[in-house]
Design an enzyme around this catalytic site. Sequence first.
Site, short mmCIF file in Angstrom:
data_model
loop_
_atom_site.label_atom_id
_atom_site.label_comp_id
_atom_site.label_asym_id
_atom_site.label_seq_id
_atom_site.Cartn_x
_atom_site.Cartn_y
_atom_site.Cartn_z
N GLY A 72 36.94 16.18 11.92
CA GLY A 72 37.05 15.13 12.71
C GLY A 72 37.98 14.97 14.03
N HIS B 102 47.91 12.53 16.90
CA HIS B 102 47.92 11.71 17.15
C HIS B 102 47.47 10.57 15.80
CE1 HIS B 102 44.15 13.51 17.70
NE2 HIS B 102 43.43 12.78 17.66
N HIS C 289 46.17 7.69 14.58
CA HIS C 289 45.13 6.48 14.91
C HIS C 289 46.02 5.47 14.03
CE1 HIS C 289 41.69 8.29 16.15
NE2 HIS C 289 42.33 9.34 15.93
#
Length: 116
Positions: free
Chosen positions: A94, A101, A103
């Site tokens: 995804g 990064h 989340h």
Amino acid sequence: MKESNCIFCKIVAGELPSNQVYQDDQVIVFKDINPKAPVHLLMVPREHIISLNELQSQHDSLIAHCLRLLPQLAKQQGLNNGFRTVINTGAGGGQIVFHLHIHLLGGIVIFTHRCT
Ligand code: 5GP
Ligand code: ZN
């Protein structure tokens, strides 16, 4: 180090705007443009690392720094009841932006996947 077509490199370089909440010499943290929760931050290393697949031993202190920073940021954002972290890796995982990064999400109970 900077990848010319990478949107997060451009944000790190200040060439694109972001709603930044934290920065230091290793990472910047800004609000996700399309938040999936009341608090939805993206922690982005300044170095252009594509994904977890590209991590090497030289990144060990960076990763430790990121992980230890997350609870501090969550607290700063008022997430006193816990928070969620997500790292998408590769198209099959995804990942849309190919600059590593993390989340950081929280604020309401939105989570459908539980391992219990
Ligand atoms: P991924 O699926 O790659 O883990 O997530 C990329 C995230 O970056 C998505 O949640 C998306 O909303 C966010 N995003 C993409 N472009 C931008 C941008 O230009 N600014 C900000 N603040 N977030 C972005
Ligand atoms: Zn990049």
